[in-house]
Design a protein around this motif. Structure first.
Motif, mmCIF file in Angstrom:
data_model
loop_
_atom_site.group_PDB
_atom_site.id
_atom_site.type_symbol
_atom_site.label_atom_id
_atom_site.label_comp_id
_atom_site.label_asym_id
_atom_site.label_seq_id
_atom_site.Cartn_x
_atom_site.Cartn_y
_atom_site.Cartn_z
ATOM 1 N N HIS A 6 0.861 -1.183 0.000
ATOM 2 C CA HIS A 6 0.000 0.000 0.000
ATOM 3 C C HIS A 6 0.901 1.237 0.000
ATOM 4 O O HIS A 6 1.771 1.362 0.852
ATOM 5 C CB HIS A 6 -0.900 0.031 1.235
ATOM 6 N N ILE A 7 0.664 2.120 -0.961
ATOM 7 C CA ILE A 7 1.401 3.372 -1.077
ATOM 8 C C ILE A 7 0.370 4.494 -1.155
ATOM 9 O O ILE A 7 -0.501 4.474 -2.036
ATOM 10 C CB ILE A 7 2.306 3.394 -2.337
ATOM 11 N N VAL A 8 0.468 5.459 -0.250
ATOM 12 C CA VAL A 8 -0.461 6.580 -0.229
ATOM 13 C C VAL A 8 0.059 7.672 -1.159
ATOM 14 O O VAL A 8 1.226 8.058 -1.092
ATOM 15 C CB VAL A 8 -0.651 7.120 1.207
ATOM 16 N N HIS A 13 -3.802 11.674 -1.554
ATOM 17 C CA HIS A 13 -3.819 10.855 -0.334
ATOM 18 C C HIS A 13 -4.680 9.594 -0.461
ATOM 19 O O HIS A 13 -5.147 9.045 0.534
ATOM 20 C CB HIS A 13 -4.209 11.682 0.891
ATOM 21 N N THR A 15 -4.993 5.649 -1.147
ATOM 22 C CA THR A 15 -4.126 4.485 -0.970
ATOM 23 C C THR A 15 -4.141 3.663 -2.255
ATOM 24 O O THR A 15 -5.204 3.327 -2.780
ATOM 25 C CB THR A 15 -4.602 3.625 0.214
ATOM 26 N N HIS A 52 -1.045 8.627 5.859
ATOM 27 C CA HIS A 52 0.295 8.241 5.401
ATOM 28 C C HIS A 52 0.991 7.334 6.421
ATOM 29 O O HIS A 52 1.622 6.356 6.049
ATOM 30 C CB HIS A 52 1.157 9.479 5.104
ATOM 31 N N ARG A 55 -1.269 3.885 6.629
ATOM 32 C CA ARG A 55 -1.516 3.050 5.451
ATOM 33 C C ARG A 55 -0.275 2.726 4.612
ATOM 34 O O ARG A 55 -0.248 1.706 3.939
ATOM 35 C CB ARG A 55 -2.554 3.726 4.544
ATOM 36 N N ASN A 56 0.726 3.602 4.596
ATOM 37 C CA ASN A 56 1.914 3.330 3.788
ATOM 38 C C ASN A 56 2.632 2.089 4.303
ATOM 39 O O ASN A 56 2.860 1.965 5.510
ATOM 40 C CB ASN A 56 2.892 4.516 3.824
ATOM 41 N N GLN A 57 2.985 1.218 3.403
ATOM 42 C CA GLN A 57 3.745 0.032 3.786
ATOM 43 C C GLN A 57 5.228 0.188 3.457
ATOM 44 O O GLN A 57 5.938 -0.790 3.281
ATOM 45 C CB GLN A 57 3.144 -1.219 3.141
ATOM 46 N N VAL A 60 8.050 6.031 6.590
ATOM 47 C CA VAL A 60 7.709 7.433 6.353
ATOM 48 C C VAL A 60 8.586 8.295 7.253
ATOM 49 O O VAL A 60 8.578 8.128 8.477
ATOM 50 C CB VAL A 60 6.217 7.720 6.639
ATOM 51 N N GLU A 87 13.497 7.948 -2.008
ATOM 52 C CA GLU A 87 12.325 7.418 -2.705
ATOM 53 C C GLU A 87 12.766 6.418 -3.758
ATOM 54 O O GLU A 87 13.837 6.588 -4.335
ATOM 55 C CB GLU A 87 11.533 8.545 -3.367
ATOM 56 N N ARG A 91 8.954 7.173 2.088
ATOM 57 C CA ARG A 91 8.164 8.378 1.794
ATOM 58 C C ARG A 91 8.656 9.489 2.711
ATOM 59 O O ARG A 91 8.781 9.288 3.919
ATOM 60 C CB ARG A 91 6.676 8.120 2.057
#
Length: 145
Positions: A6-8, A13, A15, A52, A55-57, A60, A87, A91
């Motif tokens: 999952h990338i926001v 924003h 997902t 972010h 949800r971001n896997q 961050v 990157e 993130r």
């Protein structure tokens, strides 16, 4: 490697699900069609921050800063350079503590700039004070696998 992450999106924003082996292939957001990685930190308000971080896997890295802070302004271009280097594995995001004081209070930010690194939704490292791009990259790499 066909694992999906999952990338926001740093723009809208939303997902997105991206195959891990496609992270470096300039993936775009399924909703707004903008690049998921553009070598610029995402500016986050409270709702976007929670999305972010939650949800971001990918890790961050958040720069807590303020517009009146000289060291913050000095570090800003170095943080941009670090984004270009880190990157799509990490993130990078910025939180203006003047505009979003609730986040600064929630994370007990006492001095700025403060970098906080989040992995799987939780803070794993924190560093106060301005750092150059190479130091930021080295610091992040020392805390992520």
């Amino acid at each position: 490697m066909n694992e999906s992450l999952h990338i926001v999106c740093p723009h809208c924003h939303t997902t997105n699900r991206v195959r891990a082996d496609q992270l470096g292939s300039a993936p775009t957001c399924g909703h707004c069609k903008k690049p998921l990685f553009d070598a610029h930190p995402a500016a986050l308000d409270e709702a976007a921050f929670d999305k972010h971080i939650g949800r971001n896997q990918i890790p961050v890295l958040v720069d807590f800063w303020a517009p009146w802070c000289g060291p913050c302004r000095t570090m800003a271009p170095w943080f941009e350079q670090a984004a270009a280097q880190l990157e799509p594995r990490v993130r990078l995001a910025k939180v203006d503590t003047e505009a979003v004081p609730n986040l600064a209070a929630r994370f007990n930010i006492r001095s700025i700039p403060t970098l906080a690194l989040f992995v799987d939704g939780r803070e794993v490292a924190r560093q106060a004070g301005a750092m150059g791009a190479a130091d930021i990259v080295r610091w992040v790499q020392s805390h992520v696998r």
